[in-house]
Motif scaffolding. Structure first.
Motif, PDB file in Angstrom:
ATOM      1  N   GLY A  90       0.819  -1.229   0.000  1.00  0.00           N
ATOM      2  CA  GLY A  90       0.000   0.000   0.000  1.00  0.00           C
ATOM      3  C   GLY A  90       0.837   1.255   0.000  1.00  0.00           C
ATOM      4  O   GLY A  90       0.350   2.347  -0.264  1.00  0.00           O
ATOM      5  N   ASP A  91       2.164   1.065   0.264  1.00  0.00           N
ATOM      6  CA  ASP A  91       3.005   2.271   0.345  1.00  0.00           C
ATOM      7  C   ASP A  91       3.838   2.472  -0.922  1.00  0.00           C
ATOM      8  O   ASP A  91       4.826   3.205  -0.920  1.00  0.00           O
ATOM      9  N   ARG A  92       3.440   1.772  -1.972  1.00  0.00           N
ATOM     10  CA  ARG A  92       4.322   1.798  -3.160  1.00  0.00           C
ATOM     11  C   ARG A  92       3.780   2.686  -4.286  1.00  0.00           C
ATOM     12  O   ARG A  92       2.568   2.863  -4.422  1.00  0.00           O
ATOM     13  N   ALA A  93       4.730   3.199  -5.083  1.00  0.00           N
ATOM     14  CA  ALA A  93       4.417   3.816  -6.398  1.00  0.00           C
ATOM     15  C   ALA A  93       5.407   3.150  -7.355  1.00  0.00           C
ATOM     16  O   ALA A  93       6.509   3.650  -7.581  1.00  0.00           O
ATOM     17  N   ASP A  94       5.008   1.956  -7.793  1.00  0.00           N
ATOM     18  CA  ASP A  94       5.942   1.078  -8.509  1.00  0.00           C
ATOM     19  C   ASP A  94       5.729   1.198 -10.023  1.00  0.00           C
ATOM     20  O   ASP A  94       4.721   0.701 -10.554  1.00  0.00           O
ATOM     21  N   PRO A  95       6.617   1.859 -10.765  1.00  0.00           N
ATOM     22  CA  PRO A  95       6.416   2.098 -12.210  1.00  0.00           C
ATOM     23  C   PRO A  95       6.365   0.824 -13.039  1.00  0.00           C
ATOM     24  O   PRO A  95       5.891   0.822 -14.172  1.00  0.00           O
ATOM     25  N   MET A  96       6.804  -0.281 -12.450  1.00  0.00           N
ATOM     26  CA  MET A  96       6.758  -1.540 -13.206  1.00  0.00           C
ATOM     27  C   MET A  96       5.299  -1.953 -13.468  1.00  0.00           C
ATOM     28  O   MET A  96       4.999  -2.569 -14.491  1.00  0.00           O
ATOM     29  N   LEU A  97       4.400  -1.570 -12.556  1.00  0.00           N
ATOM     30  CA  LEU A  97       2.995  -1.967 -12.734  1.00  0.00           C
ATOM     31  C   LEU A  97       2.363  -1.323 -13.978  1.00  0.00           C
ATOM     32  O   LEU A  97       1.853  -2.007 -14.868  1.00  0.00           O
ATOM     33  N   PRO A  98       2.392   0.035 -14.101  1.00  0.00           N
ATOM     34  CA  PRO A  98       1.812   0.625 -15.310  1.00  0.00           C
ATOM     35  C   PRO A  98       2.565   0.237 -16.577  1.00  0.00           C
ATOM     36  O   PRO A  98       1.982   0.118 -17.653  1.00  0.00           O
ATOM     37  N   ALA A  99       3.869  -0.037 -16.405  1.00  0.00           N
ATOM     38  CA  ALA A  99       4.623  -0.470 -17.600  1.00  0.00           C
ATOM     39  C   ALA A  99       4.087  -1.812 -18.074  1.00  0.00           C
ATOM     40  O   ALA A  99       3.802  -2.012 -19.261  1.00  0.00           O
ATOM     41  N   ALA A 100       3.894  -2.734 -17.123  1.00  0.00           N
ATOM     42  CA  ALA A 100       3.374  -4.064 -17.487  1.00  0.00           C
ATOM     43  C   ALA A 100       1.965  -3.947 -18.065  1.00  0.00           C
ATOM     44  O   ALA A 100       1.636  -4.570 -19.082  1.00  0.00           O
ATOM     45  N   ALA A 101       1.155  -3.076 -17.468  1.00  0.00           N
ATOM     46  CA  ALA A 101      -0.221  -2.893 -17.979  1.00  0.00           C
ATOM     47  C   ALA A 101      -0.185  -2.342 -19.404  1.00  0.00           C
ATOM     48  O   ALA A 101      -1.013  -2.697 -20.248  1.00  0.00           O
ATOM     49  N   THR A 102       0.807  -1.517 -19.682  1.00  0.00           N
ATOM     50  CA  THR A 102       0.913  -0.927 -21.025  1.00  0.00           C
ATOM     51  C   THR A 102       1.303  -1.989 -22.049  1.00  0.00           C
ATOM     52  O   THR A 102       0.764  -2.018 -23.165  1.00  0.00           O
ATOM     53  N   VAL A 103       2.199  -2.890 -21.668  1.00  0.00           N
ATOM     54  CA  VAL A 103       2.619  -3.936 -22.612  1.00  0.00           C
ATOM     55  C   VAL A 103       1.410  -4.771 -23.036  1.00  0.00           C
ATOM     56  O   VAL A 103       1.184  -5.018 -24.234  1.00  0.00           O
ATOM     57  N   THR A 104       0.570  -5.115 -22.082  1.00  0.00           N
ATOM     58  CA  THR A 104      -0.598  -5.937 -22.459  1.00  0.00           C
ATOM     59  C   THR A 104      -1.634  -5.071 -23.190  1.00  0.00           C
ATOM     60  O   THR A 104      -2.288  -5.535 -24.122  1.00  0.00           O
ATOM     61  N   ALA A 105      -1.704  -3.788 -22.842  1.00  0.00           N
ATOM     62  CA  ALA A 105      -2.660  -2.910 -23.539  1.00  0.00           C
ATOM     63  C   ALA A 105      -2.270  -2.750 -25.008  1.00  0.00           C
ATOM     64  O   ALA A 105      -3.128  -2.658 -25.895  1.00  0.00           O
ATOM     65  N   VAL A 106      -0.958  -2.757 -25.276  1.00  0.00           N
ATOM     66  CA  VAL A 106      -0.490  -2.622 -26.672  1.00  0.00           C
ATOM     67  C   VAL A 106      -1.091  -3.737 -27.523  1.00  0.00           C
ATOM     68  O   VAL A 106      -1.703  -3.492 -28.570  1.00  0.00           O
ATOM     69  N   ARG A 107      -0.983  -4.968 -27.062  1.00  0.00           N
ATOM     70  CA  ARG A 107      -1.510  -6.085 -27.849  1.00  0.00           C
ATOM     71  C   ARG A 107      -3.044  -6.019 -27.921  1.00  0.00           C
ATOM     72  O   ARG A 107      -3.645  -6.197 -28.985  1.00  0.00           O
ATOM     73  N   ARG A 108      -3.665  -5.705 -26.788  1.00  0.00           N
ATOM     74  CA  ARG A 108      -5.145  -5.692 -26.752  1.00  0.00           C
ATOM     75  C   ARG A 108      -5.701  -4.619 -27.691  1.00  0.00           C
ATOM     76  O   ARG A 108      -6.592  -4.876 -28.500  1.00  0.00           O
ATOM     77  N   LEU A 109      -5.112  -3.437 -27.662  1.00  0.00           N
ATOM     78  CA  LEU A 109      -5.638  -2.329 -28.480  1.00  0.00           C
ATOM     79  C   LEU A 109      -5.257  -2.496 -29.953  1.00  0.00           C
ATOM     80  O   LEU A 109      -6.057  -2.206 -30.847  1.00  0.00           O
ATOM     81  N   ALA A 110      -4.050  -2.992 -30.227  1.00  0.00           N
ATOM     82  CA  ALA A 110      -3.653  -3.178 -31.631  1.00  0.00           C
ATOM     83  C   ALA A 110      -4.506  -4.257 -32.292  1.00  0.00           C
ATOM     84  O   ALA A 110      -4.815  -4.182 -33.481  1.00  0.00           O
ATOM     85  N   ALA A 111      -4.927  -5.230 -31.496  1.00  0.00           N
ATOM     86  CA  ALA A 111      -5.729  -6.337 -32.054  1.00  0.00           C
ATOM     87  C   ALA A 111      -7.050  -5.811 -32.622  1.00  0.00           C
ATOM     88  O   ALA A 111      -7.643  -6.412 -33.508  1.00  0.00           O
ATOM     89  N   GLY A 112      -7.436  -4.622 -32.169  1.00  0.00           N
ATOM     90  CA  GLY A 112      -8.698  -4.053 -32.651  1.00  0.00           C
ATOM     91  C   GLY A 112      -8.528  -3.168 -33.877  1.00  0.00           C
ATOM     92  O   GLY A 112      -9.485  -2.584 -34.372  1.00  0.00           O
ATOM     93  N   VAL A 113      -7.279  -3.074 -34.391  1.00  0.00           N
ATOM     94  CA  VAL A 113      -7.042  -2.181 -35.551  1.00  0.00           C
ATOM     95  C   VAL A 113      -6.581  -3.042 -36.723  1.00  0.00           C
ATOM     96  O   VAL A 113      -5.548  -3.727 -36.618  1.00  0.00           O
ATOM     97  N   PRO A 114      -7.349  -3.076 -37.839  1.00  0.00           N
ATOM     98  CA  PRO A 114      -7.000  -3.978 -38.938  1.00  0.00           C
ATOM     99  C   PRO A 114      -5.560  -3.793 -39.419  1.00  0.00           C
ATOM    100  O   PRO A 114      -5.101  -2.663 -39.625  1.00  0.00           O
ATOM    101  N   ASP A 115      -4.846  -4.896 -39.485  1.00  0.00           N
ATOM    102  CA  ASP A 115      -3.503  -4.950 -40.052  1.00  0.00           C
ATOM    103  C   ASP A 115      -2.469  -4.181 -39.210  1.00  0.00           C
ATOM    104  O   ASP A 115      -1.393  -3.892 -39.693  1.00  0.00           O
ATOM    105  N   ALA A 116      -2.829  -3.845 -37.978  1.00  0.00           N
ATOM    106  CA  ALA A 116      -1.870  -3.106 -37.133  1.00  0.00           C
ATOM    107  C   ALA A 116      -0.805  -4.054 -36.607  1.00  0.00           C
ATOM    108  O   ALA A 116      -1.048  -5.241 -36.418  1.00  0.00           O
ATOM    109  N   ARG A 117       0.387  -3.530 -36.419  1.00  0.00           N
ATOM    110  CA  ARG A 117       1.476  -4.237 -35.722  1.00  0.00           C
ATOM    111  C   ARG A 117       1.974  -3.283 -34.649  1.00  0.00           C
ATOM    112  O   ARG A 117       2.237  -2.117 -34.945  1.00  0.00           O
ATOM    113  N   ALA A 118       2.054  -3.769 -33.430  1.00  0.00           N
ATOM    114  CA  ALA A 118       2.549  -2.920 -32.334  1.00  0.00           C
ATOM    115  C   ALA A 118       3.319  -3.815 -31.378  1.00  0.00           C
ATOM    116  O   ALA A 118       2.890  -4.911 -31.057  1.00  0.00           O
ATOM    117  N   THR A 119       4.482  -3.303 -30.982  1.00  0.00           N
ATOM    118  CA  THR A 119       5.433  -4.157 -30.260  1.00  0.00           C
ATOM    119  C   THR A 119       6.115  -3.375 -29.149  1.00  0.00           C
ATOM    120  O   THR A 119       6.460  -2.200 -29.352  1.00  0.00           O
TER     121      THR A 119
END
Ligand code: HGY
Ligand code: MN
Ligand code: MN
Ligand code: MN
Length: 398
Positions: free
Chosen positions: A228-257
């Motif tokens: 509860g006392d943390r502000a750990d940047p690894m968390l939003p970074a990890a969430a962003t990596v999975t968001a990249v695949r999830r959001l790109a999957a919704g765009v025809p012919d997109a590649r995002a890495t």
């Protein structure tokens, strides 16, 4: 010498035993050795060699002049890259020039072989840096200030290699000399496998860019800090990596890495203070900025939730490219109707295409894998590519 023979000569330069494959980056020791090899081989063919103000090497057959037929590629690699991405185009160009010389071809236009600097952006982060500087599509001050992972600037690295950074910048006079630019490159996907052909003519390159996401939080002790006392940047970074695949999957012919994510300080028992990740996003047409905006929104929300800050910086972007129509059609005719191929991989030819009539030839890669030690091209296809390039150069320079 065959193109395979030229490639064989550099097969041990810049091997990366830790990652596998090759790590050859702008102006580092292996790439410097490759530059020396290229200059030596070009001089051996009687070509006049010069390094331009931006660190690109030009080998001229005939006095540099207007309407030159220019070919070439790059010698730098991605970290742990394959043997063909870049060097195949350079080796094939040397072999094509030698073959034309041996048949007594008398060119009526200058022919040049060029090796572009930092095409992969593997060291300084911006791809096609040498061709962007040549064409004025990157601010020279920005280029000079780009830093590698050790904090060395492009200017410092170039200076060590004998290039005066103060002179870097657009080179209209040199661009004016180029009548046609034609790059041969190993294919980096499965197109030619599926077409069952050894060689293809490039048709388009899709838009692509790179963005840096810098998350900052509170570095701290992994054991003494309650969750509860943390502000750990690894968390939003990890969430962003999975968001990249999830959001790109919704765009025809997109590649995002996200291929690169760097926590600082990077200790196992340390909550990171910052995490940087780089997004490589590519969507045909105008869709890339929109996809990146969606990803940035998701990243900001995740950063807020963890009490972290986020800064997003665009490091490079180039829009869709369609190669010169007349050149594409001519190549198709000269090469007996070889197929045309669109790609998602970026190339120096795509940067030059905004300034001179440019085109590409691709050579089959039976693995369909690139930017990896598994990248491959069969000797027979390598020779078919070099022969196709020789035919194209002869037609363009006669
Ligand atoms: O990243 C690319 O598309 C190229 O290989 N530089
Ligand atoms: Mn590449
Ligand atoms: Mn390449
Ligand atoms: Mn057409």
């Amino acid at each position: 010498m065959t193109a395979s023979g030229f490639l064989e000569e550099i097969a041990d330069v810049g091997r990366d035993p830790q990652r596998g494959g090759y790590s050859r980056h702008a102006f580092d020791a292996p790439e410097y050795d490759l530059r020396e090899w290229f200059v030596d081989r070009a001089l051996g063919l009687g070509l006049d060699v010069e390094t331009d103000r931006n660190g690109n090497i030009w080998a001229w057959w005939g006095p540099p002049g207007r309407n030159a037929v220019v070919t070439g590629s790059h010698l730098d690699s991605v970290p742990g890259g394959g043997a063909f991405d870049g060097p195949l185009g350079v080796a094939s160009a040397l072999a094509a020039v030698e073959a034309l010389q041996e048949k007594g071809f008398r060119a009526r236009r200058p022919i040049a072989v060029v090796v572009f600097a930092e095409e992969e952006g593997g060291r300084f982060g911006v791809p096609c840096l040498g061709s962007r500087l040549l064409t004025g599509t990157i601010d020279p001050d920005k280029a000079r200030g780009l830093r590698d992972a050790d904090g060395v600037t492009f200017a410092e690295a170039a200076k060590k290699a004998g290039v005066d950074p103060a002179r870097m910048g657009p080179d209209e006079e040199r661009l004016d000399k180029i009548g046609r630019f034609l790059e041969l490159h190993v294919e980096q996907g499965r197109g030619l496998i599926d077409l069952g052909a050894p060689v293809a003519v490039g048709s388009t390159v899709i838009a692509h860019g790179r963005w840096r996401f810098s998350f900052s939080g509170q570095g701290n002790h992994a054991g003494a800090t309650l969750l509860g006392d943390r502000a750990d940047p690894m968390l939003p970074a990890a969430a962003t990596v999975t968001a990249v695949r999830r959001l790109a999957a919704g765009v025809p012919d997109a590649r995002a890495t996200v291929g690169r994510l760097v926590p600082t300080p990077g200790g196992t028992n340390v909550i990171a203070s910052t995490v940087d990740l780089w997004l490589d996003a590519r969507v045909p047409g105008e869709g890339t900025p929109g996809l990146v905006a969606e990803i940035s929104q998701a990243a900001s929300a995740a950063a807020r939730e963890e009490g972290c800050q986020l800064q997003v910086t665009r490091e490079s972007y180039s829009g869709d490219v369609v190669f010169d129509d007349a050149l594409r059609h001519a190549l198709g005719g000269w090469l007996g109707g070889v197929p045309e191929l669109p790609t998602g991989a970026g190339h120096d030819a795509a940067i030059l295409a905004g300034f001179v009539p440019a085109g590409m030839l691709y050579v089959r890669n039976p693995t369909g894998i690139s930017h990896s030690p598994e990248e491959f091209a069969e000797a027979a296809d390598v020779e078919a590519g070099a022969q196709a390039l020789a035919t194209a150069l002869e037609q363009l320079a006669r």
